[in-house]
Design an enzyme around this catalytic site. Structure first.
Site: not given
Ligand code: EPZ
Length: 421
Positions: A22-23, A116, A121, A308, A400
């Site tokens: 999915k991701n 969320c 996020r 995850d 989802r």
């Molecule tokens: C991806 O989300 C995945 N979603 C998430 O999958 C997964 O948990 C996450 O990566 C971490 O591996 C998809 O790929 C669709 P991040 P993403 O930006 O990219 C912080 C699932 O269950 N951050 O890597 O949105 C954030 O708060 C899910 O399938 C900032 O501070 O996650 C977090 O602490 C849910 N500023 C960390 O970085 C930003 O602009 C990593 O988040 C972006 C992120």
């Protein structure tokens, strides 16, 4: 609404075939917007988030359809640059249309994703990357409005945040940079396999990218990309979830279409827990033991242990004799499953971002409420080993991200079914 009903206590045995990731699929579907002509993406899992992305692509003016695991996307010449609140609010990954829209039309207006259930996020890193490429960003009336002056310009940037790298920010900026003028360097890029899959997709479309899978990605902008055919990699989180199902039930399960080299952190923890694992190029065989051993886990960006898989790891630790500790470094509040697991008899103490798990002999089946996608999976895993009946409510969270989980688990011998509430 549906619920999942499980009668625990069965060992899982047999083969299970993984679905596409999915991701990986979500940003890749958005990336198809970068060409005018048709792209066909196969091995796409039939999930609610995929349907939402199809609706979003249509709202942006592309033709998009999904049948038999194949998504066909024809963006055409004109795109509508507005991603509406109604769709973005149902799926945060919608934010990854920002990069392709900005690259194609020089303008993107995407509803700002809100809070969320797994915690704050923010999307500041996405916006920082677009600004580095020369876009002007404003947040107006709940929308992120991004405009390129004439065109995006390649530049060198650092995309590290307080919690490390960001998967979707790396992908989003990479999608914007492939059509920018000149060279872009992303430092502190996310190394997740989903970023590599996206880079492979973009390269097949004609993009010039190197370094994907490492913290430094280099992109040489090109004038145009073209539509392609592409198959999505298998879902490593679905894989990990079935690995845990086999381990927890003391079963013997062959997971097909697995990519063991993407699973080293999970494999390492399961080996420490005493689980037996055989691996080949595209399979994993998991044999559980009657007695598991306690471990400690810290979630980290790839190649660290994935956030995850944290909830599923906790379900395993809940029935592992001794004391185990989980430290959640990516989403420090991603612990909604703790109270539900405790309702099933687990002994988990929360001191965010840390959970201390005192393994119990057995869990007892109970009605429980799913709060997010991976928490739902953890409750299903707990249900597989609990005494008696577990009913998991709010299954739409599970839908989802897991295709036909009840079907796959019941083919392995679990007593599990979906019922209407
Ligand atoms: C991806 O989300 C995945 N979603 C998430 O999958 C997964 O948990 C996450 O990566 C971490 O591996 C998809 O790929 C669709 P991040 P993403 O930006 O990219 C912080 C699932 O269950 N951050 O890597 O949105 C954030 O708060 C899910 O399938 C900032 O501070 O996650 C977090 O602490 C849910 N500023 C960390 O970085 C930003 O602009 C990593 O988040 C972006 C992120």
């Amino acid at each position: 609404m549906d619920k999942i009903v499980i009668t625990g206590g069965r060992r899982l045995n047999g083969d299970v075939v993984l679905s596409g990731s999915k991701n990986s699929a979500l940003p890749i579907m958005a990336a198809a917007l970068l060409a005018e002509d048709t792209t066909v993406i196969s091995n796409v899992p039939n999930l609610r988030d995929i349907q939402t992305m199809i609706k979003l692509l249509r709202a942006l003016g592309a033709k998009a359809s999904f049948e038999d695991g194949r998504v066909v996307i024809k963006p055409g010449k004109e795109l509508n640059p507005v991603a509406p609140y109604k769709l973005v609010s149902t799926m945060r990954a919608s934010v990854c249309v920002l990069g392709p829209l900005l690259a194609r039309t020089g303008h993107a207006q995407v509803s700002m994703p809100g809070g969320c259930v797994i915690g704050a996020r923010p999307i500041d890193l996405h916006l920082k990357g677009f600004e580095a490429l020369g876009a002007r960003i404003k947040v107006e009336h709940g929308y992120v409005v991004a405009r390129a002056q004439k065109f995006l310009r390649g530049s060198e940037m650092y995309l590290g945040g307080a919690f490390g790298s960001s998967v979707l920010a790396t992908g989003n900026v990479m999608m914007a940079a492939v059509l920018a003028r000149g060279k872009t360097i992303i430092e502190s890029a996310a190394c997740e396999p989903e970023v590599v899959d996206l880079a492979n997709f973009l390269k097949k479309m004609g993009a010039k990218i190197s370094g994907e899978g490492s913290p430094r990605i280099e992109i040489e902008g090109v004038k145009k990309l073209h539509g392609i055919e592409y198959a999505i990699v298998s879902d490593r989180i679905e894989c990990g979830t079935y690995m845990f199902a086999a381990a927890m039930t003391g079963g013997d399960v062959m997971i097909k279409q697995a990519l063991p080299s993407n699973q080293n952190a999970v494999i390492d923890k399961l080996l420490q827990s005493g689980v037996r694992i055989d691996k080949g190029k595209n399979f994993l065989r998991i044999r559980g033991r009657a007695r598991l051993k306690p471990t400690d886990v810290t979630t980290l960006p790839y190649p660290g242990f994935p956030t995850d898989m944290q909830a599923q790891m906790m379900a395993l630790m809940a029935i592992t004799p001794g004391i185990s500790v989980i430290t959640e470094k990516i989403y420090p509040d991603r612990f909604m499953h703790v109270s539900e697991l405790n309702r099933m008899g687990a002994k988990i103490y929360l001191e965010s971002p840390r959970a201390i798990i005192h393994g119990v002999k057995r869990l007892s089946g109970a009605p429980v409420m799913a709060s997010d996608l991976r928490a739902s999976a953890a409750l299903v895993l707990a249900g597989l080993v609990a005494e008696g009946k577990t009913e998991v409510y709010r299954v739409y969270h599970l839908d989802r991200g897991y295709f036909n989980m009840e079907g796959k688990l019941s083919s392995l011998g679990a007593v599990i079914k979906r019922e209407r509430e």
